[in-house]
Design a protein around this motif. Structure first.
Motif, PDB file in Angstrom:
ATOM      1  N   ILE A  49       0.834  -1.189   0.000  1.00 53.48           N
ATOM      2  CA  ILE A  49       0.000   0.000   0.000  1.00 53.48           C
ATOM      3  C   ILE A  49       0.878   1.252   0.000  1.00 53.48           C
ATOM      4  O   ILE A  49       1.836   1.355   0.772  1.00 53.48           O
ATOM      5  N   GLY A  50       0.530   2.160  -0.865  1.00 52.64           N
ATOM      6  CA  GLY A  50       1.263   3.423  -0.937  1.00 52.64           C
ATOM      7  C   GLY A  50       0.323   4.601  -0.767  1.00 52.64           C
ATOM      8  O   GLY A  50      -0.855   4.523  -1.120  1.00 52.64           O
ATOM      9  N   TRP A  51       0.851   5.673  -0.198  1.00 53.58           N
ATOM     10  CA  TRP A  51       0.153   6.947  -0.156  1.00 53.58           C
ATOM     11  C   TRP A  51       0.848   7.900  -1.121  1.00 53.58           C
ATOM     12  O   TRP A  51       2.084   8.007  -1.124  1.00 53.58           O
ATOM     13  N   PHE A  52       0.040   8.580  -1.912  1.00 58.33           N
ATOM     14  CA  PHE A  52       0.527   9.561  -2.869  1.00 58.33           C
ATOM     15  C   PHE A  52      -0.226  10.870  -2.624  1.00 58.33           C
ATOM     16  O   PHE A  52      -1.293  10.868  -1.998  1.00 58.33           O
ATOM     17  N   ARG A  53       0.315  11.949  -3.125  1.00 56.33           N
ATOM     18  CA  ARG A  53      -0.396  13.216  -3.016  1.00 56.33           C
ATOM     19  C   ARG A  53      -0.185  14.050  -4.272  1.00 56.33           C
ATOM     20  O   ARG A  53       0.808  13.900  -4.967  1.00 56.33           O
ATOM     21  N   GLN A  54      -1.151  14.913  -4.526  1.00 54.53           N
ATOM     22  CA  GLN A  54      -1.059  15.798  -5.680  1.00 54.53           C
ATOM     23  C   GLN A  54      -1.587  17.170  -5.301  1.00 54.53           C
ATOM     24  O   GLN A  54      -2.759  17.312  -4.923  1.00 54.53           O
ATOM     25  N   ALA A  55      -0.704  18.146  -5.392  1.00 55.90           N
ATOM     26  CA  ALA A  55      -1.071  19.531  -5.131  1.00 55.90           C
ATOM     27  C   ALA A  55      -1.471  20.193  -6.453  1.00 55.90           C
ATOM     28  O   ALA A  55      -1.053  19.743  -7.527  1.00 55.90           O
ATOM     29  N   PRO A  56      -2.253  21.252  -6.398  1.00 60.45           N
ATOM     30  CA  PRO A  56      -2.670  21.937  -7.629  1.00 60.45           C
ATOM     31  C   PRO A  56      -1.482  22.358  -8.483  1.00 60.45           C
ATOM     32  O   PRO A  56      -0.523  22.954  -7.978  1.00 60.45           O
ATOM     33  N   GLY A  57      -1.523  21.998  -9.764  1.00 64.68           N
ATOM     34  CA  GLY A  57      -0.466  22.386 -10.676  1.00 64.68           C
ATOM     35  C   GLY A  57       0.802  21.565 -10.576  1.00 64.68           C
ATOM     36  O   GLY A  57       1.792  21.865 -11.259  1.00 64.68           O
ATOM     37  N   LYS A  58       0.786  20.539  -9.730  1.00 69.03           N
ATOM     38  CA  LYS A  58       1.979  19.707  -9.563  1.00 69.03           C
ATOM     39  C   LYS A  58       1.682  18.260  -9.915  1.00 69.03           C
ATOM     40  O   LYS A  58       0.523  17.844  -9.936  1.00 69.03           O
ATOM     41  N   GLU A  59       2.744  17.508 -10.165  1.00 65.74           N
ATOM     42  CA  GLU A  59       2.579  16.089 -10.452  1.00 65.74           C
ATOM     43  C   GLU A  59       2.320  15.306  -9.167  1.00 65.74           C
ATOM     44  O   GLU A  59       2.687  15.736  -8.083  1.00 65.74           O
ATOM     45  N   ARG A  60       1.686  14.159  -9.336  1.00 70.02           N
ATOM     46  CA  ARG A  60       1.465  13.295  -8.189  1.00 70.02           C
ATOM     47  C   ARG A  60       2.810  12.766  -7.694  1.00 70.02           C
ATOM     48  O   ARG A  60       3.649  12.363  -8.490  1.00 70.02           O
ATOM     49  N   GLU A  61       3.005  12.774  -6.378  1.00 74.80           N
ATOM     50  CA  GLU A  61       4.261  12.291  -5.813  1.00 74.80           C
ATOM     51  C   GLU A  61       4.005  11.235  -4.755  1.00 74.80           C
ATOM     52  O   GLU A  61       2.970  11.249  -4.068  1.00 74.80           O
ATOM     53  N   GLY A  62       4.956  10.337  -4.623  1.00 73.97           N
ATOM     54  CA  GLY A  62       4.863   9.308  -3.599  1.00 73.97           C
ATOM     55  C   GLY A  62       5.183   9.883  -2.232  1.00 73.97           C
ATOM     56  O   GLY A  62       6.135  10.651  -2.093  1.00 73.97           O
ATOM     57  N   VAL A  63       4.405   9.515  -1.235  1.00 65.20           N
ATOM     58  CA  VAL A  63       4.600   9.991   0.131  1.00 65.20           C
ATOM     59  C   VAL A  63       5.195   8.900   1.005  1.00 65.20           C
ATOM     60  O   VAL A  63       6.184   9.111   1.703  1.00 65.20           O
ATOM     61  N   SER A  64       4.581   7.718   0.944  1.00 64.86           N
ATOM     62  CA  SER A  64       5.019   6.634   1.806  1.00 64.86           C
ATOM     63  C   SER A  64       4.447   5.332   1.278  1.00 64.86           C
ATOM     64  O   SER A  64       3.444   5.332   0.559  1.00 64.86           O
TER      65      SER A  64
END
Length: 116
Positions: free
Chosen positions: A34-49
């Motif tokens: 299981i992975g957590w990812f995040r995406q901020a406005p105007g940015k690419e999705r990035e891996g968190v953990s």
């Protein structure tokens, strides 16, 4: 229906904490990484953990090391992301991802906003 459902997002002040949950519906998470990812406005999705199926191996992105903690409770079919010392730059939509070759599932995302 096979799906992942995130919850626990919201608005929090800088320095505060939130705990995100990722629950599986229609299947068991036991054998999934299981992975957590995040995406901020105007940015690419990035891996968190991410966390291995047994929970014995965890990894974190450099920007969250020492502040976020990933864990899983296979008995509850849920993975958690404890987020402490939150910063405005942590603001994003957070997604969980479950992978067990050849299967992969994404949740719909939960919004986290860090602002005073």
């Amino acid at each position: 229906q096979l799906q992942l459902v995130e919850s626990g997002g919201g608005l929090v002040q800088p320095g505060g904490s939130l705990r995100l949950s990722c629950a599986a519906s229609g299947f068991t998470l036991d054998y999934y990484t299981i992975g957590w990812f995040r995406q901020a406005p105007g940015k690419e999705r990035e891996g968190v953990s991410c966390i291995s199926s047994s929970g014995g191996i965890t990894n974190y992105g450099d920007s969250v090391k020492g502040r976020f903690t990933i864990s899983r409770d296979n008995g509850k079919n849920t993975v958690y992301l404890q987020m402490d010392s939150l910063k405005p730059e942590d603001t994003a939509v957070y997604y969980c991802n479950g992978r067990r070759n050849p299967y992969e599932y994404w949740g719909q995302g939960t919004q986290v906003t860090v602002s005073s």
